[in-house]
Motif scaffolding. Structure first.
Motif, mmCIF file in Angstrom:
data_model
loop_
_atom_site.group_PDB
_atom_site.id
_atom_site.type_symbol
_atom_site.label_atom_id
_atom_site.label_comp_id
_atom_site.label_asym_id
_atom_site.label_seq_id
_atom_site.Cartn_x
_atom_site.Cartn_y
_atom_site.Cartn_z
ATOM 1 N N VAL A 137 -3.374 -2.666 11.987
ATOM 2 C CA VAL A 137 -4.806 -2.855 11.763
ATOM 3 C C VAL A 137 -4.961 -3.303 10.321
ATOM 4 C CG1 VAL A 137 -7.091 -1.820 11.893
ATOM 5 C CG2 VAL A 137 -5.275 -1.007 13.408
ATOM 6 N N ASP A 138 -5.468 -4.504 10.146
ATOM 7 C CA ASP A 138 -5.477 -5.136 8.825
ATOM 8 C C ASP A 138 -6.893 -5.246 8.265
ATOM 9 O OD1 ASP A 138 -4.283 -6.653 6.630
ATOM 10 O OD2 ASP A 138 -5.319 -8.376 7.496
ATOM 11 N N ALA A 139 -7.018 -4.948 6.972
ATOM 12 C CA ALA A 139 -8.273 -5.162 6.245
ATOM 13 C C ALA A 139 -7.926 -5.466 4.800
ATOM 14 C CB ALA A 139 -9.173 -3.935 6.331
ATOM 15 N N ALA A 140 -8.760 -6.240 4.160
ATOM 16 C CA ALA A 140 -8.532 -6.571 2.764
ATOM 17 C C ALA A 140 -8.659 -5.314 1.904
ATOM 18 C CB ALA A 140 -9.544 -7.614 2.300
ATOM 19 N N PRO A 141 -7.895 -5.203 0.807
ATOM 20 C CA PRO A 141 -8.003 -4.036 -0.067
ATOM 21 C C PRO A 141 -9.435 -3.756 -0.533
ATOM 22 C CG PRO A 141 -6.051 -5.302 -0.631
ATOM 23 C CD PRO A 141 -6.792 -6.106 0.396
ATOM 24 N N ALA A 142 -10.198 -4.805 -0.789
ATOM 25 C CA ALA A 142 -11.586 -4.592 -1.225
ATOM 26 C C ALA A 142 -12.407 -3.932 -0.118
ATOM 27 C CB ALA A 142 -12.218 -5.928 -1.619
ATOM 28 N N THR A 143 -12.123 -4.304 1.132
ATOM 29 C CA THR A 143 -12.809 -3.680 2.267
ATOM 30 C C THR A 143 -12.412 -2.220 2.402
ATOM 31 O OG1 THR A 143 -12.819 -5.812 3.434
ATOM 32 C CG2 THR A 143 -13.205 -3.839 4.758
ATOM 33 N N GLN A 144 -11.112 -1.941 2.274
ATOM 34 C CA GLN A 144 -10.646 -0.552 2.327
ATOM 35 C C GLN A 144 -11.343 0.298 1.267
ATOM 36 O OE1 GLN A 144 -6.220 -2.105 2.412
ATOM 37 N NE2 GLN A 144 -6.188 0.083 2.797
ATOM 38 N N LEU A 145 -11.390 -0.220 0.042
ATOM 39 C CA LEU A 145 -11.986 0.526 -1.066
ATOM 40 C C LEU A 145 -13.467 0.793 -0.806
ATOM 41 C CD1 LEU A 145 -11.469 1.717 -3.883
ATOM 42 C CD2 LEU A 145 -12.120 -0.498 -4.847
ATOM 43 N N ALA A 146 -14.162 -0.207 -0.319
ATOM 44 C CA ALA A 146 -15.594 -0.045 -0.043
ATOM 45 C C ALA A 146 -15.827 1.019 1.034
ATOM 46 C CB ALA A 146 -16.198 -1.382 0.391
ATOM 47 N N ARG A 147 -14.991 1.025 2.069
ATOM 48 C CA ARG A 147 -15.148 2.021 3.139
ATOM 49 C C ARG A 147 -14.851 3.437 2.636
ATOM 50 N NH1 ARG A 147 -12.048 -1.617 7.681
ATOM 51 N NH2 ARG A 147 -13.840 -2.877 8.326
ATOM 52 N N GLY B 52 4.085 1.302 17.939
ATOM 53 C CA GLY B 52 3.740 1.871 16.642
ATOM 54 C C GLY B 52 2.421 1.262 16.181
ATOM 55 N N LEU B 53 1.464 2.109 15.821
ATOM 56 C CA LEU B 53 0.163 1.652 15.323
ATOM 57 C C LEU B 53 0.013 2.112 13.889
ATOM 58 C CD1 LEU B 53 -2.753 0.492 15.820
ATOM 59 C CD2 LEU B 53 -3.395 2.823 16.501
ATOM 60 N N THR B 54 -0.281 1.183 12.986
ATOM 61 C CA THR B 54 -0.419 1.563 11.587
ATOM 62 C C THR B 54 -1.473 0.702 10.908
ATOM 63 O OG1 THR B 54 0.864 2.173 9.609
ATOM 64 C CG2 THR B 54 1.367 0.029 10.604
ATOM 65 N N GLY B 55 -1.794 1.082 9.694
ATOM 66 C CA GLY B 55 -2.785 0.365 8.897
ATOM 67 C C GLY B 55 -3.056 1.165 7.639
ATOM 68 N N GLY B 56 -3.501 0.501 6.607
ATOM 69 C CA GLY B 56 -3.792 1.197 5.360
ATOM 70 C C GLY B 56 -4.992 2.119 5.489
ATOM 71 N N ILE B 57 -5.109 3.065 4.585
ATOM 72 C CA ILE B 57 -6.233 3.981 4.573
ATOM 73 C C ILE B 57 -7.539 3.182 4.480
ATOM 74 C CG2 ILE B 57 -6.068 4.310 2.045
ATOM 75 C CD1 ILE B 57 -6.977 7.210 2.510
ATOM 76 N N GLY B 58 -8.475 3.501 5.340
ATOM 77 C CA GLY B 58 -9.747 2.778 5.341
ATOM 78 C C GLY B 58 -9.746 1.487 6.143
#
Length: 203
Positions: free
Chosen positions: A130-140, A5-11
């Motif tokens: 796949v992990d990224a900080a919320p601020a990174t997601q928002l910026a992308r 299973g591959l997942t990650g938040g939007i962005g």
């Protein structure tokens, strides 16, 4: 067969990870792509969506108006649950068909945005987040997808939290940095997956 299973938040960059894994030889089952297929014109899925949300979610050509539907469901949790109840069983059935066709020795990567939210982790041999900080997601989302900040925040809020995703992870890919830092991590994960598929053990 190894079911991943591959997942990650939007962005977070999950699509890029999925693309890289496919390049290494994984059979990728893309839940988002299947979700589009099951609501194409003439499908029972589209008929069910229209029955639930009305003709206004269609374009003049009769296809699903995704931005319109998105603006409706991401602002209302009940409507989002209604949509998910229509689409998810259809996606699950099609995903199972594709997995069955992959062959016994395949590494099948199920690219599932809502894996955590829907409690799907137990369906897989392991889960890659796949992990990224919320601020990174928002910026992308605002810079790369030209999404309004309010819409981006609403879509992020409709998903699981970063902590909830990490809690179900077997392996984590940190995609908080530049793109060139991603490929070596994905290659290492692929080595781990091939070792597990072969019955080996890795750290």
């Amino acid at each position: 067969m190894l079911k991943v299973g591959l997942t990650g938040g939007i962005g977070a960059g999950k699509s890029e990870v999925s693309r890289l894994l496919a390049g290494y030889g994984a059979i990728v089952v893309d839940a988002d792509r299947i979700a589009r297929e099951v609501v194409e014109p003439g499908t029972p899925g589209l008929a069910a969506v229209v029955a639930a949300f009305g003709e206004e979610v269609l374009t003049p050509e009769g296809t699903l108006d995704r931005p319109k539907l998105g603006s409706v469901v991401f602002a209302d949790q009940d409507k989002l649950r209604t949509l998910n109840a229509i689409v998810h069983p259809l996606v699950g059935a099609r995903s199972a068909e594709l997995e069955a066709a992959a062959g016994p020795d395949a590494i099948v990567v199920h690219d599932v945005p809502l894996l955590t939210e829907n409690g799907l982790a137990p369906l897989y041999d392991l889960v890659v987040v796949v992990d990224a900080a919320p601020a990174t997601q928002l910026a992308r989302l605002t810079a790369l997808r030209s999404m309004a900040e309010e819409e981006a925040r609403a879509r992020m809020a409709a998903q699981a939290t970063r902590e909830q995703r990490l809690a179900v992870a077997t392996l984590v890919i940190d995609n908080d940095g530049p793109l060139e830092a991603l490929e070596p991590q994905v290659r290492k994960v692929w080595e781990e997956l091939t070792a597990r598929a072969a019955g080996g053990t890795t750290a």
